[in-house]
Design an enzyme around this catalytic site. Structure first.
Site, mmCIF file in Angstrom:
data_model
loop_
_atom_site.group_PDB
_atom_site.id
_atom_site.type_symbol
_atom_site.label_atom_id
_atom_site.label_comp_id
_atom_site.label_asym_id
_atom_site.label_seq_id
_atom_site.Cartn_x
_atom_site.Cartn_y
_atom_site.Cartn_z
ATOM 1 N N THR A 99 -4.213 -8.519 10.947
ATOM 2 C CA THR A 99 -5.051 -8.071 9.846
ATOM 3 C C THR A 99 -6.520 -8.376 10.134
ATOM 4 O OG1 THR A 99 -4.877 -10.145 8.622
ATOM 5 C CG2 THR A 99 -3.184 -8.481 8.221
ATOM 6 N N HIS A 137 0.812 -1.220 0.000
ATOM 7 C CA HIS A 137 0.000 0.000 0.000
ATOM 8 C C HIS A 137 0.844 1.269 0.000
ATOM 9 C CE1 HIS A 137 -3.640 -2.386 1.769
ATOM 10 N NE2 HIS A 137 -3.493 -2.559 0.461
#
Length: 228
Positions: free
Chosen positions: A172, A105
């Site tokens: 996550t 990202h």
């Protein structure tokens, strides 16, 4: 033995870097569609730069926690390959000593030119009229992947998942794709799978093993057991 490790916001939360769901964090003060989309940047680049300037300052004032340092030690001491694929844009893995880190990202401490795609180390404060050092266009933005944009390294990540012997997901939520599908890719390729998370993720049932608790406790314990 090849290990691919996916890390998310949960591994950095104990370093003081908030997740999307924190009630009192930076994300609670800014609507996501205004600061984490190409459309938001086009509509109000000053607001977007203010948000990422604040995130950059927050990151600079944070330090790696025992989970980060344990993964760095694993890379240094394990008799095999260790790759960290992180959804995080902070540099805590690198500051802890990890070298094989892919930021799918992007990176908070880098800037990117929308005109020529040149990237460079970001200053502490970025402004809408900052010129690109390569083409001089005033189209600079944070080098982060926003909603609606393609994450980095995807072909390379899938290749490494297909050759992994062990896939580990740390911190996550299991609801953001394409990363949420990595466990299925690795499992189909024959890898063992393990989730280390504060609480079971939405995709916990797709892992062969799950352990819950703070990353700063779970990750060092897992690394110690693997290195023994």
């Amino acid at each position: 033995m090849n290990i691919v490790i996916l890390t998310g916001a949960g591994i950095s939360a104990e370093s003081g870097l908030g997740t999307f769901r924190d009630d009192d964090g930076l994300w609670a003060k800014y609507p996501i569609e205004q600061v984490a989309t190409p459309e938001g940047f086009q509509n109000n680049p000053a607001l977007v730069h203010d948000f990422y300037n604040a995130r950059r300052a927050n990151c600079a004032g944070s330090a790696p926690n025992p989970a980060h340092t344990a993964l760095a030690r694993l890379e240094q001491q394990f008799q095999g390959e260790v790759l960290i694929v992180t959804q995080n844009v902070d540099d805590l893995h690198e500051r802890a000593g990890s070298r094989a880190v892919w930021h799918m990202h992007g990176r908070l401490n880098h800037a990117k030119c929308q005109s020529c795609d040149h990237t460079w180390p970001a200053p502490a404060q970025m402004q809408p009229d900052d010129p690109c050092p390569n083409c001089r266009a005033k189209t600079t933005r944070p080098d982060v992947v926003w909603f609606g944009e393609m994450p980095y390294f995807m072909e390379d990540i899938y290749a490494r998942l297909h050759s992994a012997d062990l896939f580990v997901s740390i911190g996550t939520s299991g609801n953001v794709y394409p990363a949420a599908g990595f466990v299925e890719q690795a499992s189909r390729a024959g890898a063992a799978t393990l989730e280390l998370n504060l609480e079971p993720s939405l995709g916990a049932s797709t892992f062969a093993q799950c352990r819950t608790g703070p990353a700063s406790t779970l990750v060092p314990e897992w690394v110690n057991g693997l290195l023994r």
